[in-house]
Design an enzyme around this catalytic site. Structure first.
Site, PDB file in Angstrom:
ATOM      1  N   VAL A 278      23.842  59.830  37.333  1.00 53.39           N
ATOM      2  CA  VAL A 278      24.202  58.904  36.251  1.00 53.39           C
ATOM      3  C   VAL A 278      25.551  59.285  35.651  1.00 53.39           C
ATOM      4  CG1 VAL A 278      23.552  58.077  33.959  1.00 53.39           C
ATOM      5  CG2 VAL A 278      21.815  58.318  35.730  1.00 53.39           C
ATOM      6  N   ALA A 279      25.789  60.590  35.510  1.00 52.52           N
ATOM      7  CA  ALA A 279      27.065  61.033  34.935  1.00 52.52           C
ATOM      8  C   ALA A 279      28.225  60.793  35.884  1.00 52.52           C
ATOM      9  CB  ALA A 279      26.979  62.514  34.578  1.00 52.52           C
ATOM     10  N   GLU A 283      29.014  53.925  35.826  1.00 52.81           N
ATOM     11  CA  GLU A 283      28.348  52.627  35.672  1.00 52.81           C
ATOM     12  C   GLU A 283      28.979  51.782  34.578  1.00 52.81           C
ATOM     13  OE1 GLU A 283      26.374  55.272  32.755  1.00 52.81           O
ATOM     14  OE2 GLU A 283      26.890  55.448  34.857  1.00 52.81           O
ATOM     15  N   ASP A 325      52.871  22.485  42.691  1.00 51.97           N
ATOM     16  CA  ASP A 325      53.106  21.053  42.685  1.00 51.97           C
ATOM     17  C   ASP A 325      54.455  20.801  42.018  1.00 51.97           C
ATOM     18  OD1 ASP A 325      52.503  18.356  43.051  1.00 51.97           O
ATOM     19  OD2 ASP A 325      51.645  18.174  41.052  1.00 51.97           O
ATOM     20  N   ASN A 704      28.887  60.941  29.417  1.00 48.26           N
ATOM     21  CA  ASN A 704      28.994  59.653  30.095  1.00 48.26           C
ATOM     22  C   ASN A 704      29.173  58.509  29.104  1.00 48.26           C
ATOM     23  OD1 ASN A 704      28.901  58.252  32.632  1.00 48.26           O
ATOM     24  ND2 ASN A 704      26.922  57.447  32.020  1.00 48.26           N
ATOM     25  N   ASP A 708      33.549  59.357  27.828  1.00 47.18           N
ATOM     26  CA  ASP A 708      34.078  58.618  28.971  1.00 47.18           C
ATOM     27  C   ASP A 708      34.579  57.237  28.554  1.00 47.18           C
ATOM     28  OD1 ASP A 708      33.782  60.466  30.894  1.00 47.18           O
ATOM     29  OD2 ASP A 708      32.343  59.357  32.108  1.00 47.18           O
TER      30      ASP A 708
END
Length: 868
Positions: A278-279, A283, A325, A704, A708
């Site tokens: 997880v760290a 995510e 265009d 995390n 982070d």
């Protein structure tokens, strides 16, 4: 569809109705049952739930869900909740963005006229447009929308605005005569098409196609079959996420195996491996990218670019081809007088002098022989006629006072057969007929020419001069009107017999001019390594003239027509597009093929446009850009971005923003991965060296979530710089994980990991595993906060103003610093976060080891910059 334009009215009626009779009510009902309703059919849409569930198909997300479930079974409910909340927020954001994008066909439906007048049983009935069917005779007058496609049966000076379908700014003069040969859509002048509308005249047409079989219907089909493209960042993040997840799972499995081998309990070892996963897996990356892109959209909105799909912000920064265009995008979408030709002189519009008697006479004539008006800025009438009125306003000769002074006595309206219009006025005591029309038609009716205020015989030399000037204007993409007059002995009811023996007065040349900013914007595109290409439904000469003015075209050999690519295979087209900068008289299918050809050559393609005919190509392009003012709702819904000022130059600003956003996102990713890599190195070192586990699972979750995410988001909001426009577009297939990028992550991660393990070893030797773990935890947290300043650039910034120019990063550092110190210094939080008491010496050791990463990494960046 059959080429009905090559058939006579009788042949079309026979083929469509099986007879020369108009439909009865019973026959209309039978045809409705046979052919269906005159509506656009929409494909089945995904439900909101389906779209929401699709957000969880990402490999990175699946790994995190597994980690959350396992954490829950092992009793770590906090980890489970944190992971599920993060991925659910991401899924909701993705769902909202997708739902906003699914509106193209709904807007196409609004092009259908709400009602139509049809002839049934010999009587005109007004019916809903959905009930118009094959074989109906539809009656038209000025202002009516066309409810279906069909062949013109009766034509009384019909002029139709088809700009939404063809991109051509000038209303098309229609005919009921048979045409021969293959004709592109814009040249099928005896046909009418759904979605266009009548600007002048009246008439009727026989319906030959309804619903999905119309030209608008074909565009709807193209929209349904056209897939949207992922931006380079999306592709990179997908590939990157899979590779990173696999690598991290291998590392976690290795750590788990080592811990089991060392005799640690299986449950504790597994829980730590999950916490490490997880760290290590960023995510929050998707959330951070979304937030950074959202801030990018706000900045762009302030600069007149509304982003409908977040990824388009970054995608614009990768664009190497802009297919634009012409009408309303590079040009003003407003016919404007460019030149006068009078008394043998060519006079630029800016030099026209209403005080000059000859020029004033031509100015009066253009206002009097004219049916358009401009009241309070609202223009009513044919664009070429309103251009003449607007010129008068600019030079101080307003239309209303002029017409009041010289009222119209009689007139002969314009029609497409004569290509002339005449009006009769009493001007200064003389009865004068003013006639305007096409140069080639009018020149055949001239017997004299005005020179120095006198009518002189019209000689072959005069005819040659007139032809040369007309050709000169035409070759420069100008639309030319000729003016002549005739003095009559007394007021009369005019007839076409009067339109002979005329005295030539002058020529007026006009065009839809480029926007003032277009040339500079094109120049900036070229400087930034982006190739601008014009794709238009207008004529080749007109398109080439505009393209030359703004720098897209250097030589006429770089221009072609849609017919030139009609029969080319896809492989042949890929070779052909390299040498072409202007495409004229193209269909929607051609636009998509051109976009695909460039995409197949490895380019990121942006397509700009405003008409219905642009919508499929806008959707096919990597980045579709629609015009907000003149653009149809169909084009806006199919596009990734809408320009609120319809200014091509705004795209250049958007590209600059996109490049800056990508650079900032890349810095955020580098910050996350180098910090994560440092943590993994510390854990691996401790495992291999048979040391105690350096972090508790709650330590990794704290790092995390707090140290982070905030700095990573702040790095994504780094102030923009114009230097990015000096770089070439990055290659389509270039991964985020370039060699330099990976080396930077490795070196910076090694520095962070080394200082973290030094802290652990010092604490472990002085006070045991608990103190070592606490010092490692504190050092890693603060080292990552400091590392935010290292991640601002690939170049050293420590002694520059850039070091302190990001207030968000300074704020993130202060918040993180306060939080980690609260954990380390507040006794009540020690048991929650599993930390031990530290002495002041140990605390300052943590500060020093965290801070040492700043000069070390800055020096390493300076060395690498010098080598480059």
């Amino acid at each position: 569809m059959k080429n009905y334009y090559t058939l006579s009215k009788e042949e079309v009626m026979e083929q469509v109705n099986g007879s020369s009779e108009y439909l009865t009510t019973d026959a209309a009902i039978a045809n409705q049952n046979k052919y269906g309703k005159n509506v656009l059919v929409e494909g089945k849409k995904k439900s909101t739930l389906q779209i929401f569930l699709e957000q969880f198909k990402d490999f990175l997300v699946i790994i995190l869900i597994v980690a959350a479930v396992v954490s829950g079974f092992l009793g770590d409910i906090e980890s489970t909740i944190v992971i599920l909340v993060v991925i659910t927020i991401n899924a909701i954001l993705g769902t909202v963005q997708t739902l906003k994008a699914e509106q193209s066909l709904d807007s196409l439906k609004t092009l259908s006229a709400p009602s139509a007048k049809v002839m049934r049983d010999g009587i005109v009935h007004e019916i809903p447009s959905a009930e118009v069917t094959i074989g109906d005779l539809v009656v038209l007058e000025a202002g009516n929308y066309i409810p279906a496609d069909g062949r013109i049966i009766e034509n009384a000076s019909l002029k139709i605005n088809e700009s939404a379908l063809t991109g051509e700014s000038v209303s098309v003069e229609k005919t009921d005569q048979v045409l021969s040969g293959e004709k592109p859509l814009g040249d099928q002048t005896n046909m009418l098409f759904s979605g266009s509308f009548v600007t002048y005249g009246r008439g009727s047409f026989l319906v030959t196609a309804i619903g999905m079989e119309t030209e608008v219907g074909k565009i709807a089909s193209l929209l349904k079959s056209t897939s949207e493209k992922k931006t380079p960042l999306q592709v990179n993040l997908d590939n990157f996420g899979q590779k990173l997840s696999i690598l991290i799972l291998v590392v976690c499995a290795l750590v788990f195996g080592i811990n089991i081998f060392r005799g640690n309990p299986i449950g504790d070892s597994f829980l730590f491996a999950i916490a490490l996963a997880v760290a290590a897996i960023p995510e929050a990356l998707s959330s951070i990218v979304t937030i950074v892109l959202s801030f990018g959209t706000q900045k762009m909105a302030a600069e007149h670019a509304i982003v409908r799909k977040l990824q388009a912000v970054e995608g614009l920064g990768s664009v190497s081809i802009i297919c634009s265009d012409k009408t309303g995008t590079l040009t003003q979408n407003k016919m404007t007088v460019e030149h006068y030709y009078i008394d043998g002189k060519n006079i630029a519009a800016k030099d026209i002098d209403s005080g000059d008697s000859y020029q004033k006479q031509l100015l009066y004539s253009s206002i009097l022989c004219n049916d358009s008006t401009n009241l309070d800025g609202k223009e009513i009438g044919d664009p070429t006629e309103t251009a003449l009125i607007n010129l008068g306003d600019k030079v101080g000769v307003a239309a209303l006072p002029t017409r009041a002074k010289f009222p119209r006595i009689s007139e002969i309206p314009f029609d497409s057969d004569r290509k002339l219009m005449s009006t009769l006025h009493n001007i200064d005591g003389r009865i004068i007929m003013i006639t305007k029309g096409a140069v080639d038609v009018l020149s055949n009716r001239l017997t004299s020419i005005q020179k120095k205020g006198e009518a002189c015989p019209f000689t072959p030399e005069d005819a040659e001069d007139l032809a040369v000037m007309n050709e000169h204007y035409s070759m420069n993409g100008l639309r030319v009107l000729a003016f002549a007059y005739k003095v009559l002995p007394a007021p009369a009811s005019l007839s076409v017999d009067f339109e002979d023996d005329l005295t030539f007065l002058g020529l007026i040349a006009m065009m839809d001019p480029p926007r003032e900013e277009s040339a500079e914007a094109v120049s900036k595109c070229i400087q930034a390594g982006i190739k601008p290409i014009m794709i238009t439904g207008d004529h080749k000469i007109t398109a080439a003239a505009i393209a030359k003015r703004i720098g897209i075209l250097k030589d006429i050999s770089e221009a072609c027509e849609g017919a030139d690519i009609e029969n080319l295979s896809d492989a042949e087209l890929e070779n052909f597009v390299e040498h072409i900068s202007v495409y004229a008289r193209v269909s929607p299918e051609h636009k998509i093929r051109i976009v695909r050809a460039w995409q197949n050559k490895g380019n990121i393609v942006s397509m700009t446009g405003d008409g219905v005919n642009d919508a499929p190509a806008l959707k096919q392009a990597d980045i579709g850009v629609a015009m907000g003012i003149t653009g149809s709702e169909v084009a806006k819904d199919a596009a990734s971005m809408v320009l609120t000022d319809d200014n091509f130059a705004t795209i250049v600003k958007a590209v600059e923003n996109g490049r800056n956003v990508y650079a900032n996102i890349k810095n955020s990713i580098k910050f996350l991965l180098s910090g994560n890599f440092g943590a993994i190195l510390a854990v691996l070192y401790a495992s291999i060296m048979a040391l105690p586990v350096p972090f508790a699972p709650v330590h990794l979750l704290f790092i995390n979530l707090l140290t982070d995410s905030l700095p990573a988001i702040a790095l994504g909001l780094e102030p923009h710089t114009g230097d990015v426009m000096k770089e070439k577009p990055r290659p389509k297939n270039e991964s985020i994980l370039t060699k330099d990028f990976l080396v930077g992550i490795g070196v910076e991660g090694l520095s962070i990991g080394a200082t973290t393990m030094i802290a652990f070893l010092l604490g472990n030797s002085a006070g045991g595993a608990a103190v070592g773990s606490t010092m490692a935890f504190g050092t890693l947290c603060m080292a990552r906060l400091v590392h935010g300043f290292n991640s601002k650039s690939d170049h050293p910034v420590i002694f520059t103003r850039k070091f302190f120019n990001n207030k968000f990063l300074i704020g993130a550092f202060l918040i993180g610093f306060v939080l980690i110190n609260a954990v380390l210094l507040t006794p009540g939080l020690h048991s929650v976060f599993k930390v031990a008491d530290l002495s002041m010496q140990q605390l300052f050791t943590v500060y020093g080891l965290a801070l040492v990463n700043l000069p070390v990494i800055q020096v390493l960046k300076a060395i690498r910059s010098r080598r480059k």
